[in-house]
Enzyme design. Structure first.
Site, PDB file in Angstrom:
ATOM      1  N   CYS A 162      41.393  34.990  30.498  1.00  0.00           N
ATOM      2  CA  CYS A 162      42.689  34.787  30.989  1.00  0.00           C
ATOM      3  C   CYS A 162      43.273  33.638  30.661  1.00  0.00           C
ATOM      4  CB  CYS A 162      42.790  34.726  32.534  1.00  0.00           C
ATOM      5  SG  CYS A 162      41.630  33.480  33.035  1.00  0.00           S
ATOM      6  N   ASN A 210      34.874  39.409  33.199  1.00  0.00           N
ATOM      7  CA  ASN A 210      34.782  38.897  32.245  1.00  0.00           C
ATOM      8  C   ASN A 210      34.016  37.515  32.417  1.00  0.00           C
ATOM      9  OD1 ASN A 210      36.929  37.738  34.007  1.00  0.00           O
ATOM     10  ND2 ASN A 210      38.205  36.901  31.978  1.00  0.00           N
ATOM     11  N   ARG A 261      32.760  29.360  41.288  1.00  0.00           N
ATOM     12  CA  ARG A 261      34.020  28.463  41.395  1.00  0.00           C
ATOM     13  C   ARG A 261      34.904  28.588  42.575  1.00  0.00           C
ATOM     14  NH1 ARG A 261      38.076  28.668  36.276  1.00  0.00           N
ATOM     15  NH2 ARG A 261      39.210  30.409  37.571  1.00  0.00           N
ATOM     16  N   THR A 302      47.894  40.831  37.709  1.00  0.00           N
ATOM     17  CA  THR A 302      49.032  40.162  38.356  1.00  0.00           C
ATOM     18  C   THR A 302      49.445  41.515  39.321  1.00  0.00           C
ATOM     19  OG1 THR A 302      49.758  38.718  36.912  1.00  0.00           O
ATOM     20  CG2 THR A 302      51.436  39.640  38.388  1.00  0.00           C
ATOM     21  N   GLY A 316      42.238  38.312  38.873  1.00  0.00           N
ATOM     22  CA  GLY A 316      42.426  39.589  37.960  1.00  0.00           C
ATOM     23  C   GLY A 316      43.636  39.590  37.847  1.00  0.00           C
ATOM     24  N   THR A 320      47.361  44.064  40.445  1.00  0.00           N
ATOM     25  CA  THR A 320      46.348  44.044  41.710  1.00  0.00           C
ATOM     26  C   THR A 320      46.821  42.856  42.652  1.00  0.00           C
ATOM     27  OG1 THR A 320      44.821  45.276  40.314  1.00  0.00           O
ATOM     28  CG2 THR A 320      44.083  44.100  42.329  1.00  0.00           C
ATOM     29  N   GLU A 332      44.270  33.672  40.820  1.00  0.00           N
ATOM     30  CA  GLU A 332      44.362  33.460  39.708  1.00  0.00           C
ATOM     31  C   GLU A 332      44.590  34.769  38.895  1.00  0.00           C
ATOM     32  OE1 GLU A 332      43.315  33.759  36.006  1.00  0.00           O
ATOM     33  OE2 GLU A 332      41.480  32.912  36.719  1.00  0.00           O
ATOM     34  N   GLU A 345      41.814  26.222  41.456  1.00  0.00           N
ATOM     35  CA  GLU A 345      40.244  26.344  41.666  1.00  0.00           C
ATOM     36  C   GLU A 345      39.539  25.120  40.897  1.00  0.00           C
ATOM     37  OE1 GLU A 345      39.788  30.884  42.622  1.00  0.00           O
ATOM     38  OE2 GLU A 345      39.192  30.489  40.418  1.00  0.00           O
ATOM     39  N   LYS A 379      32.976  40.760  46.550  1.00  0.00           N
ATOM     40  CA  LYS A 379      33.149  42.060  45.796  1.00  0.00           C
ATOM     41  C   LYS A 379      33.528  41.773  44.269  1.00  0.00           C
ATOM     42  CE  LYS A 379      36.299  44.555  44.227  1.00  0.00           C
ATOM     43  NZ  LYS A 379      35.677  45.303  43.333  1.00  0.00           N
ATOM     44  N   PRO A 380      32.111  41.983  43.711  1.00  0.00           N
ATOM     45  CA  PRO A 380      32.280  41.971  42.389  1.00  0.00           C
ATOM     46  C   PRO A 380      32.960  43.061  41.519  1.00  0.00           C
ATOM     47  CG  PRO A 380      30.212  42.680  42.912  1.00  0.00           C
ATOM     48  CD  PRO A 380      31.041  42.376  44.219  1.00  0.00           C
ATOM     49  N   ALA A 381      33.304  42.797  40.350  1.00  0.00           N
ATOM     50  CA  ALA A 381      34.173  44.100  39.567  1.00  0.00           C
ATOM     51  C   ALA A 381      32.815  44.976  39.334  1.00  0.00           C
ATOM     52  CB  ALA A 381      34.362  43.384  38.133  1.00  0.00           C
ATOM     53  N   GLU A 382      33.157  46.336  39.260  1.00  0.00           N
ATOM     54  CA  GLU A 382      32.466  47.388  39.187  1.00  0.00           C
ATOM     55  C   GLU A 382      31.740  47.337  37.938  1.00  0.00           C
ATOM     56  OE1 GLU A 382      36.399  48.794  37.800  1.00  0.00           O
ATOM     57  OE2 GLU A 382      35.549  47.657  39.487  1.00  0.00           O
TER      58      GLU A 382
END
Length: 546
Positions: A351, A216, A224, A297, A295, A299, A317, A526, A239-242
């Site tokens: 979030c 997102n 950050r 909770t 991401g 996961t 977070e 953060e 590792k970024p989101a797919e």
């Protein structure tokens, strides 16, 4: 060892233009200026970026972005790393394929960790001033390329271009902030009762940090974390989101241009199919000292379990379920403006988005009427590249189905649809901005995070009732309330069980302020001066015989 993975790089490079053209067909029509050559502090000049590509013509008359920013391989040890397989990335607005990205697995992840560890051995000794300078160069390059970066964000995440432009600036500001904080890592001198001793407290970098980020905010969630880590002297594997790997890879290109040494910033994109094994590898590899995750909770709990085996430092977070309380004393117009900003940014996919609107009985009807009017007149659903668009698509159909589920559940239990309530006529991943009234606490939207453009309104009578409803959740990231009563403001701000509170304000994020939650919304903070502490270890030194 990881250099073995580069043997097919030259062969694969011949296919990259075709992959990049897929993505270029979904970006805007502005022609961008090629980048200049940047000096590398550890060698010769960085190479000139490739020439601009000429994409296929489309209805929008698109021109090419700089090919240097449209990377499709992983980035390990300062080099572009192909993988044995690739996975597709799609435009959430149309479903069209943007490109094929390296599907990194366990071997590539371990290679990235090894590269980061080897780089850490020298990076930790780089002076704070030099780390500061390199982060500042990275910031400068982000600002110079902000239009390109924003278009990439819009293409892969769907968010409106104006919001994407705002994210790029916000993202860059973390690099600027932590470039300054790098020079403010101070220890302590402690005088002990023993006259012949002195005690010192040193702050030292943890080591390799594994950074796992969401879709997102595909740029800001990286900087950050990475800005703080690099400022502290750590190295990172991202590792970024797919859904959104292109932003992370574009940042790698700019980091390289800025002169960030090889192995300090690494990226291992992967498909959803491989995400579990890659995440587990990062959390269990003995060379990794720190895990930073944004991401869900659910996961986060899995990653915590994996990290516990080697007792790694962890900051997380996680999910939110933010209450937005409007008391009778509130300025209704200000409350509506705050609700619009807090709820519908990124189509409700943040979030800290307000998820429950608690409105006191005396002001309820007026608030709902004005809120509905604002939704109908100020929001426009459409493709993120269209100038008038304020609401882009949701990230995928699963996200749309969750909003539909919450709406249908609420209606079945007595809620009233004031406006919206169904998929938008644009179809696929678009959903109408929706306002529900007569919402009760037994409805799904009252106790689950929706992560979409749904605003449910619950009527309450007393301050105590509102605070009790707000605090009933097992998460506590952000909370908002509107009141003109100074005593009430102090009471409620202190009683809300959240990590961040917006008082008469719907937008609270700032690089200078600590971001994080309580309860099951995560661990650590953060941003701000506190964010760098997540990547530092305290060492006590007793100096005797004086």
């Amino acid at each position: 060892m990881f250099f073995a993975f580069f043997k097919k790089e030259k062969e694969r490079e011949t296919h990259l233009p075709l992959l990049r053209v897929h993505m270029l067909d979904h970006l805007s029509s502005q022609r961008l200026t090629p980048q200049a050559t940047f000096a590398h502090p550890h060698g010769g000049p960085c190479p000139q970026p490739p020439k601009l590509l000429q994409p296929r013509r489309s209805a929008g008359g698109l021109a090419g972005l700089s090919a240097a920013l449209l990377r499709t391989d992983g980035f390990v040890g300062g080099r572009w790393l192909p993988a044995a397989a690739v996975f597709p990335v799609h435009d959430p607005a149309s479903g069209a394929e943007l490109g094929l990205v390296a599907d990194c697995g366990v071997p590539e992840t371990r290679a990235a960790v090894r590269a980061a560890y080897e780089a850490f051995c020298s990076w930790k000794g780089v002076s704070a001033k030099e780390r500061s300078s390199l982060l500042r160069k990275w910031y400068d390059l982000m600002i110079q390329n902000k239009d390109d970066l924003a278009k990439i964000i819009t293409a892969e995440s769907g968010k409106p271009l104006k919001e994407a432009q705002g994210e790029v600036v916000y993202s860059a500001l973390f690099l600027e902030w932590f470039s300054e904080e790098a020079r403010r890592i101070y220890g302590d001198v402690i005088y002990t009762p023993a006259r012949d001793r002195r005690a010192l407290v040193l702050k030292q970098p943890l080591g390799v940090a594994a950074v796992i980020t969401p879709w997102n905010f595909p740029s800001a969630m990286i900087t950050r974390k990475v800005g703080a880590a690099l400022a502290a002297g750590c190295t990172v594997v991202v590792k970024p989101a797919e859904h959104t790997p292109f932003s992370a890879l574009a940042l790698a290109e700019l980091a390289n241009q800025a002169g960030i040494p090889p192995g300090v910033y690494n990226v291992v994109p992967c498909s959803r199919k491989k995400a579990k094994e890659v995440g587990e590898t990062l959390c269990t590899d003995p060379l990794v000292s720190k895990i930073s995750f944004t991401g869900s909770t659910a996961t986060g709990k899995i990653l915590l379990h994996h990290a516990a085996g080697s007792v790694k430092r962890v900051s997380m977070e996680l999910g939110g379920h933010a209450p937005f309380i409007v008391f009778d004393s509130a300025n209704v117009d200000q409350a509506v403006a705050g609700a619009m900003a807090s709820k519908f940014r990124n189509s409700g996919q943040t979030c800290v988005c307000s998820n429950r609107f608690l409105v006191q009985r005396g002001i309820h009807d007026s608030f709902v009427k004005k809120f509905a009017e604002a939704i109908k007149t100020k929001l426009r659903v459409g493709n993120g590249f269209e100038e008038r668009t304020t609401q882009g698509p949701l990230i995928d159909e699963k996200a749309v189905e969750k909003v539909e589920k919450h709406v249908s559940d609420a209606i079945s239990k007595g809620a009233t649809v004031v406006t919206g309530g169904k998929r938008h006529q644009l179809g696929r991943n678009f959903f109408e901005p929706t306002l529900l009234s007569n919402v009760t606490r037994d409805m799904l939207c009252s106790h689950e995070e929706t992560f979409g453009p749904l605003a449910p309104v619950i009527k309450f009578d007393t301050e105590e009732e509102a605070v009790a409803i707000a605090n009933a959740a097992d998460v506590g990231l952000a909370g908002y309330f509107y009141s003109q009563d100074p005593a009430q403001i102090w009471r409620v701000a202190e009683r809300l069980e959240v990590g961040m509170v917006g008082v008469n304000e719907g937008l609270i994020s700032s690089v200078e302020c600590p971001f994080g939650g309580v309860k099951q919304s995560g661990l650590g903070r953060e941003g701000s001066k506190y964010g760098i502490d997540e990547y530092l270890e305290l060492k006590y030194v007793c100096f005797g015989g004086l």
